[in-house]
Write a protein that holds these residues in place. Structure first.
Motif, PDB file in Angstrom:
ATOM      1  N   THR A 199     117.382  36.697 -19.221  1.00  0.00           N
ATOM      2  CA  THR A 199     116.650  37.786 -18.590  1.00  0.00           C
ATOM      3  C   THR A 199     116.905  39.086 -19.337  1.00  0.00           C
ATOM      4  O   THR A 199     118.056  39.433 -19.616  1.00  0.00           O
ATOM      5  CB  THR A 199     117.089  37.950 -17.116  1.00  0.00           C
ATOM      6  OG1 THR A 199     116.787  36.752 -16.396  1.00  0.00           O
ATOM      7  CG2 THR A 199     116.366  39.116 -16.465  1.00  0.00           C
ATOM      8  N   LEU A 200     115.843  39.801 -19.650  1.00  0.00           N
ATOM      9  CA  LEU A 200     115.976  41.088 -20.310  1.00  0.00           C
ATOM     10  C   LEU A 200     116.256  42.146 -19.253  1.00  0.00           C
ATOM     11  O   LEU A 200     115.386  42.516 -18.469  1.00  0.00           O
ATOM     12  CB  LEU A 200     114.704  41.417 -21.087  1.00  0.00           C
ATOM     13  CG  LEU A 200     114.739  42.681 -21.954  1.00  0.00           C
ATOM     14  CD1 LEU A 200     115.838  42.585 -23.006  1.00  0.00           C
ATOM     15  CD2 LEU A 200     113.383  42.895 -22.606  1.00  0.00           C
ATOM     16  N   SER A 231     117.185  45.837 -17.575  1.00  0.00           N
ATOM     17  CA  SER A 231     116.588  47.145 -17.839  1.00  0.00           C
ATOM     18  C   SER A 231     117.596  48.269 -17.962  1.00  0.00           C
ATOM     19  O   SER A 231     117.302  49.292 -18.573  1.00  0.00           O
ATOM     20  CB  SER A 231     115.582  47.490 -16.736  1.00  0.00           C
ATOM     21  OG  SER A 231     116.240  47.578 -15.480  1.00  0.00           O
ATOM     22  N   ASP A 243     122.794  37.141 -19.971  1.00  0.00           N
ATOM     23  CA  ASP A 243     121.683  38.078 -19.867  1.00  0.00           C
ATOM     24  C   ASP A 243     122.004  39.406 -20.536  1.00  0.00           C
ATOM     25  O   ASP A 243     121.153  39.986 -21.238  1.00  0.00           O
ATOM     26  CB  ASP A 243     121.331  38.324 -18.399  1.00  0.00           C
ATOM     27  CG  ASP A 243     120.709  37.112 -17.737  1.00  0.00           C
ATOM     28  OD1 ASP A 243     120.231  36.226 -18.461  1.00  0.00           O
ATOM     29  OD2 ASP A 243     120.696  37.057 -16.499  1.00  0.00           O
ATOM     30  N   TYR A 274     122.080  38.974 -24.343  1.00  0.00           N
ATOM     31  CA  TYR A 274     120.699  38.879 -24.819  1.00  0.00           C
ATOM     32  C   TYR A 274     120.043  40.264 -24.866  1.00  0.00           C
ATOM     33  O   TYR A 274     119.371  40.630 -25.845  1.00  0.00           O
ATOM     34  CB  TYR A 274     119.916  37.953 -23.894  1.00  0.00           C
ATOM     35  CG  TYR A 274     118.422  37.927 -24.110  1.00  0.00           C
ATOM     36  CD1 TYR A 274     117.865  37.278 -25.202  1.00  0.00           C
ATOM     37  CD2 TYR A 274     117.567  38.544 -23.202  1.00  0.00           C
ATOM     38  CE1 TYR A 274     116.480  37.247 -25.396  1.00  0.00           C
ATOM     39  CE2 TYR A 274     116.192  38.520 -23.385  1.00  0.00           C
ATOM     40  CZ  TYR A 274     115.657  37.867 -24.477  1.00  0.00           C
ATOM     41  OH  TYR A 274     114.298  37.841 -24.659  1.00  0.00           O
ATOM     42  N   SER A 275     120.245  41.058 -23.827  1.00  0.00           N
ATOM     43  CA  SER A 275     119.629  42.380 -23.747  1.00  0.00           C
ATOM     44  C   SER A 275     120.204  43.339 -24.775  1.00  0.00           C
ATOM     45  O   SER A 275     119.471  44.117 -25.391  1.00  0.00           O
ATOM     46  CB  SER A 275     119.804  42.943 -22.331  1.00  0.00           C
ATOM     47  OG  SER A 275     119.231  42.080 -21.368  1.00  0.00           O
ATOM     48  N   PHE A 301     118.689  42.570 -27.997  1.00  0.00           N
ATOM     49  CA  PHE A 301     117.266  42.895 -28.105  1.00  0.00           C
ATOM     50  C   PHE A 301     117.009  44.375 -28.312  1.00  0.00           C
ATOM     51  O   PHE A 301     116.261  44.769 -29.211  1.00  0.00           O
ATOM     52  CB  PHE A 301     116.517  42.435 -26.850  1.00  0.00           C
ATOM     53  CG  PHE A 301     115.122  42.998 -26.771  1.00  0.00           C
ATOM     54  CD1 PHE A 301     114.112  42.506 -27.584  1.00  0.00           C
ATOM     55  CD2 PHE A 301     114.827  44.049 -25.918  1.00  0.00           C
ATOM     56  CE1 PHE A 301     112.827  43.048 -27.544  1.00  0.00           C
ATOM     57  CE2 PHE A 301     113.548  44.587 -25.866  1.00  0.00           C
ATOM     58  CZ  PHE A 301     112.549  44.082 -26.672  1.00  0.00           C
ATOM     59  N   TYR A 302     117.627  45.220 -27.492  1.00  0.00           N
ATOM     60  CA  TYR A 302     117.222  46.627 -27.477  1.00  0.00           C
ATOM     61  C   TYR A 302     117.488  47.378 -28.773  1.00  0.00           C
ATOM     62  O   TYR A 302     116.627  48.167 -29.208  1.00  0.00           O
ATOM     63  CB  TYR A 302     117.852  47.347 -26.289  1.00  0.00           C
ATOM     64  CG  TYR A 302     117.095  47.103 -25.001  1.00  0.00           C
ATOM     65  CD1 TYR A 302     115.834  47.665 -24.797  1.00  0.00           C
ATOM     66  CD2 TYR A 302     117.627  46.299 -24.007  1.00  0.00           C
ATOM     67  CE1 TYR A 302     115.126  47.433 -23.633  1.00  0.00           C
ATOM     68  CE2 TYR A 302     116.927  46.068 -22.836  1.00  0.00           C
ATOM     69  CZ  TYR A 302     115.683  46.634 -22.644  1.00  0.00           C
ATOM     70  OH  TYR A 302     114.977  46.399 -21.495  1.00  0.00           O
ATOM     71  N   HIS A 361     107.445  42.489 -24.740  1.00  0.00           N
ATOM     72  CA  HIS A 361     108.297  41.368 -25.133  1.00  0.00           C
ATOM     73  C   HIS A 361     108.067  40.228 -24.158  1.00  0.00           C
ATOM     74  O   HIS A 361     107.716  40.455 -23.002  1.00  0.00           O
ATOM     75  CB  HIS A 361     109.764  41.786 -25.131  1.00  0.00           C
ATOM     76  CG  HIS A 361     110.668  40.767 -25.762  1.00  0.00           C
ATOM     77  ND1 HIS A 361     111.323  39.812 -25.046  1.00  0.00           N
ATOM     78  CD2 HIS A 361     111.006  40.566 -27.055  1.00  0.00           C
ATOM     79  CE1 HIS A 361     112.047  39.066 -25.857  1.00  0.00           C
ATOM     80  NE2 HIS A 361     111.875  39.501 -27.078  1.00  0.00           N
ATOM     81  N   PRO A 401     111.523  43.140 -18.646  1.00  0.00           N
ATOM     82  CA  PRO A 401     112.754  43.724 -18.111  1.00  0.00           C
ATOM     83  C   PRO A 401     112.839  43.539 -16.610  1.00  0.00           C
ATOM     84  O   PRO A 401     111.862  43.698 -15.912  1.00  0.00           O
ATOM     85  CB  PRO A 401     112.635  45.206 -18.482  1.00  0.00           C
ATOM     86  CG  PRO A 401     111.698  45.226 -19.651  1.00  0.00           C
ATOM     87  CD  PRO A 401     110.736  44.101 -19.399  1.00  0.00           C
TER      88      PRO A 401
END
Length: 235
Positions: free
Chosen positions: A170-171, A173, A209, A212-213, A216-217, A228, A232
């Motif tokens: 899960t991205l 926020s 999660d 991963y986030s 990504f950012y 994406h 988010p």
């Protein structure tokens, strides 16, 4: 099909079970309700105590988790709100984990996802035991069970689909800790991407999660509004 809805309360954010509780949910309703207070063999943090109100005196004469965990085993599916946490607290479980937090994020975008928030936002019908309160395992799993029933009703997802969604990254926020606590990760990536790289390099106990986030950012810092595949998750 039967789902074992399970919840734990702990000494702190990363260790020491002080309460475990579960119920079985099937087409015929709720059954096999179980709960145990547990001696964690270590002090209970004040921050944790202020949330669940389980004191060291309450668990001083209780068994260790190894003495009681056997009766919670044996289910094909375990359900928890933030299953990554409860699964980490209960590595002895051999069934597949379903995470109502991740399912709710996917099915109900744009709201908050705490158990009690969802209880009222989704008008869940919950009748927990009298005399208990939120953040006790024997209370919280009734909310999670009602949430699972609502998710099944609204989505039509099979058990296998729910397991697959629960295993997706899960991205996230926003950041939940540190000097940028509460700030959007996309904004941090634009202003201070080195901080996100530092977190990745120095903190070992990151959730899948969050890892991963964080990966990504920084890579998306030049275009924080880019689309994406993983949307988010709201907080």
């Amino acid at each position: 099909m039967t789902f074992r809805v399970i919840d734990t309360e702990t000494c702190c954010l990363d260790a020491g079970v002080v309460e475990i509780a579960s119920l079985d949910l099937s087409e015929t309703g709720i059954s096999n309700v179980m709960s145990d207070l547990v001696n964690p063999g270590r002090p209970i943090g004040l921050d944790a105590m202020a949330i669940h109100h389980i004191t060291e005196e309450m668990v001083a004469d209780k068994p260790r988790i190894a003495r009681v965990i056997g009766r919670y085993q044996g289910s094909a599916y375990y359900v928890a709100h933030n299953a990554a946490f409860d699964g980490r607290m209960l590595p002895e479980m051999n069934g597949a984990w379903i995470c109502t937090l991740k399912l709710a994020r996917k099915l109900y975008p744009g709201i908050k996802y705490g158990n009690q928030y969802l209880r009222y936002a989704l008008n869940l019908q919950v009748t927990p035991p009298a005399g208990l309160y939120p953040h006790r395992a024997l209370y919280d799993f009734y909310v999670t069970a009602a949430l699972l029933m609502k998710i099944q009703q609204d989505s039509g997802w099979s058990a296998e689909e729910m397991v697959a969604i629960s295993n997706e990254a899960t991205l996230l926020s926003s950041l939940k800790f540190g000097k940028y606590r509460g700030q959007p990760l996309a904004q941090i990536a634009l202003q201070d991407p080195d901080y996100l790289h530092w977190l990745l390099a120095n903190l070992r106990d990151l959730s899948a999660d969050l890892r991963y986030s964080l990966n990504f950012y920084p890579n998306g810092a030049d275009s924080a509004e880019q689309t994406h595949a993983a949307s988010p998750a709201g907080e």
